[in-house]
Design a protein around this motif. Structure first.
Motif, PDB file in Angstrom:
ATOM      1  N   UNK A  27       0.824  -1.210   0.000  1.00 44.43           N
ATOM      2  CA  UNK A  27       0.000   0.000   0.000  1.00 44.43           C
ATOM      3  C   UNK A  27       0.857   1.259   0.000  1.00 44.43           C
ATOM      4  N   UNK A  28       1.950   1.220   0.732  1.00 43.80           N
ATOM      5  CA  UNK A  28       2.866   2.363   0.761  1.00 43.80           C
ATOM      6  C   UNK A  28       3.477   2.585  -0.623  1.00 43.80           C
ATOM      7  N   UNK A  29       3.875   1.491  -1.295  1.00 40.38           N
ATOM      8  CA  UNK A  29       4.435   1.588  -2.653  1.00 40.38           C
ATOM      9  C   UNK A  29       3.416   2.107  -3.648  1.00 40.38           C
ATOM     10  N   UNK A  30       2.172   1.664  -3.522  1.00 42.86           N
ATOM     11  CA  UNK A  30       1.103   2.134  -4.410  1.00 42.86           C
ATOM     12  C   UNK A  30       0.866   3.623  -4.208  1.00 42.86           C
ATOM     13  N   UNK A  31       0.849   4.047  -2.961  1.00 46.72           N
ATOM     14  CA  UNK A  31       0.609   5.462  -2.666  1.00 46.72           C
ATOM     15  C   UNK A  31       1.747   6.332  -3.209  1.00 46.72           C
ATOM     16  N   UNK A  32       2.987   5.849  -3.114  1.00 46.35           N
ATOM     17  CA  UNK A  32       4.133   6.624  -3.581  1.00 46.35           C
ATOM     18  C   UNK A  32       4.195   6.701  -5.110  1.00 46.35           C
ATOM     19  N   UNK A  33       3.678   5.682  -5.804  1.00 44.59           N
ATOM     20  CA  UNK A  33       3.793   5.613  -7.266  1.00 44.59           C
ATOM     21  C   UNK A  33       2.439   5.660  -7.950  1.00 44.59           C
ATOM     22  N   UNK A  34       1.513   6.397  -7.384  1.00 41.67           N
ATOM     23  CA  UNK A  34       0.135   6.442  -7.879  1.00 41.67           C
ATOM     24  C   UNK A  34       0.075   6.839  -9.356  1.00 41.67           C
ATOM     25  N   UNK A  35       0.763   7.923  -9.741  1.00 38.80           N
ATOM     26  CA  UNK A  35       0.674   8.425 -11.115  1.00 38.80           C
ATOM     27  C   UNK A  35       1.207   7.417 -12.136  1.00 38.80           C
ATOM     28  N   UNK A  36       2.362   6.840 -11.837  1.00 38.07           N
ATOM     29  CA  UNK A  36       2.933   5.889 -12.791  1.00 38.07           C
ATOM     30  C   UNK A  36       2.087   4.619 -12.884  1.00 38.07           C
ATOM     31  N   UNK A  37       1.497   4.183 -11.771  1.00 35.55           N
ATOM     32  CA  UNK A  37       0.630   3.003 -11.798  1.00 35.55           C
ATOM     33  C   UNK A  37      -0.638   3.269 -12.604  1.00 35.55           C
ATOM     34  N   UNK A  38      -1.218   4.451 -12.447  1.00 35.66           N
ATOM     35  CA  UNK A  38      -2.414   4.789 -13.223  1.00 35.66           C
ATOM     36  C   UNK A  38      -2.096   4.857 -14.708  1.00 35.66           C
ATOM     37  N   UNK A  39      -0.931   5.407 -15.033  1.00 33.95           N
ATOM     38  CA  UNK A  39      -0.518   5.481 -16.436  1.00 33.95           C
ATOM     39  C   UNK A  39      -0.291   4.080 -17.002  1.00 33.95           C
ATOM     40  N   UNK A  40       0.324   3.200 -16.223  1.00 30.81           N
ATOM     41  CA  UNK A  40       0.547   1.815 -16.646  1.00 30.81           C
ATOM     42  C   UNK A  40      -0.779   1.105 -16.869  1.00 30.81           C
ATOM     43  N   UNK A  42      -3.606   2.469 -17.643  1.00 31.72           N
ATOM     44  CA  UNK A  42      -4.204   3.049 -18.845  1.00 31.72           C
ATOM     45  C   UNK A  42      -3.590   2.427 -20.101  1.00 31.72           C
ATOM     46  N   UNK A  43      -2.273   2.255 -20.093  1.00 35.35           N
ATOM     47  CA  UNK A  43      -1.581   1.640 -21.223  1.00 35.35           C
ATOM     48  C   UNK A  43      -2.041   0.196 -21.425  1.00 35.35           C
ATOM     49  N   UNK A  44      -2.150  -0.531 -20.340  1.00 28.49           N
ATOM     50  CA  UNK A  44      -2.611  -1.925 -20.432  1.00 28.49           C
ATOM     51  C   UNK A  44      -4.043  -1.980 -20.964  1.00 28.49           C
ATOM     52  N   UNK A  45      -4.886  -1.054 -20.548  1.00 25.16           N
ATOM     53  CA  UNK A  45      -6.262  -0.998 -21.045  1.00 25.16           C
ATOM     54  C   UNK A  45      -6.286  -0.739 -22.553  1.00 25.16           C
ATOM     55  N   UNK A  46      -5.432   0.168 -23.024  1.00 27.58           N
ATOM     56  CA  UNK A  46      -5.341   0.455 -24.464  1.00 27.58           C
ATOM     57  C   UNK A  46      -4.886  -0.785 -25.224  1.00 27.58           C
TER      58      UNK A  46
END
Length: 159
Positions: A27-40, A42-46
């Motif tokens: 959870x700490x890692x997710x919170x720290x890298x929120x933007x890059x995870x959301x972008x990833x 989005x890319x996977x969805x595309x």
């Protein structure tokens, strides 16, 4: 005076505590890298929407068959010839002076433009025109270059 420590007690975490600690780290890692995870995501969805993800998944499932086909295609004689020729051309290019190569390429481009103009004019060239052309310094320079090129090639072929 205080007693010396003789025994160090190691704190053993229970499975539940280990899971909780791992979950907290995640959870700490997710919170720290929120933007890059959301972008990833989005890319996977595309990739999923375009069908590329399915194709890639199928390729991974059939990896042995795909690898055999790829290796079979790469070991065909035309492909190996192309690779060998590319390597030979690369080796040849490393021996050439870049300045001379650039000058030759520029001259060739200019020559092709002149040749195209000559084709559009569609004029006939006679024997007298050839004799006059030999006196032209540009033509004489190109013919001399060609003779020296042929001489060098002949010497190279002799080896």
């Amino acid at each position: 005076m205080a007693k010396p420590i003789k025994v160090i007690e190691k704190i053993e975490l229970t499975e539940e505590q280990k899971k909780m600690q791992s979950l907290e780290n995640l959870l700490s890692g997710v919170a720290e890298n929120k933007d890059s995870l959301l972008e990833t995501l989005s890319l996977i969805q595309e990739l999923h929407d375009s069908g590329i993800l399915d194709a890639f998944g199928s390729l991974l499932k059939a990896k042995e068959k795909a690898a055999k086909i790829a290796v079979g295609q790469l070991t065909r004689e035309p492909v190996t010839n192309m690779i060998n020729n590319a390597m030979a051309a690369g080796g040849m290019l490393t021996e050439l002076d870049p300045e001379t190569t650039g000058k030759l390429a520029k001259s060739l481009t200019h020559g092709l433009k002149k040749a195209e103009q000559g084709l559009k004019e569609d004029s006939k060239i006679g024997l007298l025109d050839l004799m006059k052309a030999l006196k032209d310094p540009d033509i004489n320079r190109a013919i001399g270059f060609g003779f020296n090129l042929l001489k060098g090639m002949g010497e190279g072929l002799k080896e």
